[in-house]
Design an enzyme around this catalytic site. Structure first.
Site, PDB file in Angstrom:
ATOM      1  N   GLU A  37      -7.334  -6.475   2.045  1.00 46.25           N
ATOM      2  CA  GLU A  37      -6.205  -7.142   3.196  1.00 46.25           C
ATOM      3  C   GLU A  37      -7.095  -8.585   3.588  1.00 46.25           C
ATOM      4  O   GLU A  37      -6.323  -9.280   4.137  1.00 46.25           O
ATOM      5  CB  GLU A  37      -5.819  -6.126   4.178  1.00 46.25           C
ATOM      6  CG  GLU A  37      -5.372  -5.016   3.822  1.00 46.25           C
ATOM      7  CD  GLU A  37      -3.780  -4.896   3.273  1.00 46.25           C
ATOM      8  OE1 GLU A  37      -3.419  -6.220   3.182  1.00 46.25           O
ATOM      9  OE2 GLU A  37      -3.204  -4.364   3.082  1.00 46.25           O
ATOM     10  N   LEU A  83       0.687  -1.282  -0.074  1.00 46.83           N
ATOM     11  CA  LEU A  83      -0.058  -0.121  -0.067  1.00 46.83           C
ATOM     12  C   LEU A  83       0.741   1.334   0.104  1.00 46.83           C
ATOM     13  O   LEU A  83       0.262   2.224  -0.304  1.00 46.83           O
ATOM     14  CB  LEU A  83      -0.965   0.059   1.225  1.00 46.83           C
ATOM     15  CG  LEU A  83      -1.996  -0.891   1.260  1.00 46.83           C
ATOM     16  CD1 LEU A  83      -2.762  -1.140   2.502  1.00 46.83           C
ATOM     17  CD2 LEU A  83      -3.075  -0.617  -0.144  1.00 46.83           C
TER      18      LEU A  83
END
Length: 128
Positions: free
Chosen positions: A86, A13
């Site tokens: 996630e 990320l």
């Protein structure tokens, strides 16, 4: 943004990595704001899992390194999108508290995505 959660990003990320496009999209829709660069207060293992995916392990003291990353303030809807990426409901990662430090502002409490506890220790031992 209304209610916000501080999220520590240490892997894909982060800026320059594959999933940062999600963070950019959240920023463009006012669902995230970059706060700054931070490092974990505790020494935590960061390992490479299947397909080269990084996993932060909630095993304080098992490593000699602090993990560097980026801190973002994220809205509730942005957090839902991050949780989906996630794999929270699939048991890939779990979002837990983390203490961070920066050169400028001292210690700060946030949350991070850790490898799910069901396999974190085995991953540290190199079995996953």
């Amino acid at each position: 943004m209304s209610q916000q959660t501080l999220i520590f990003c240490y892997g894909t990320l982060k800026r320059g990595f594959a999933n940062h496009t999600l963070i950019q999209d959240l920023i463009s829709h006012n669902d995230a704001v970059f706060i700054g660069s931070y490092v974990t207060d505790l020494h935590l293992p960061l390992v490479q899992g299947p397909y080269g995916v990084p996993f932060l392990l909630n095993l304080p003291g098992s490593s000699r390194h602090r993990v560097q990353g980026e801190l973002y303030s994220v809205s509730i809807s942005g957090l839902q999108r991050l949780d989906e990426l996630e794999g929270i409901t699939l048991g890939h990662y779990e979002r837990l508290p983390i203490t961070l430090r920066s050169e400028d502002s001292g210690l700060i409490e946030a949350e991070a995505y850790y490898a799910h506890r069901s396999f974190a220790e085995e991953m540290w031992r190199g079995r996953v």
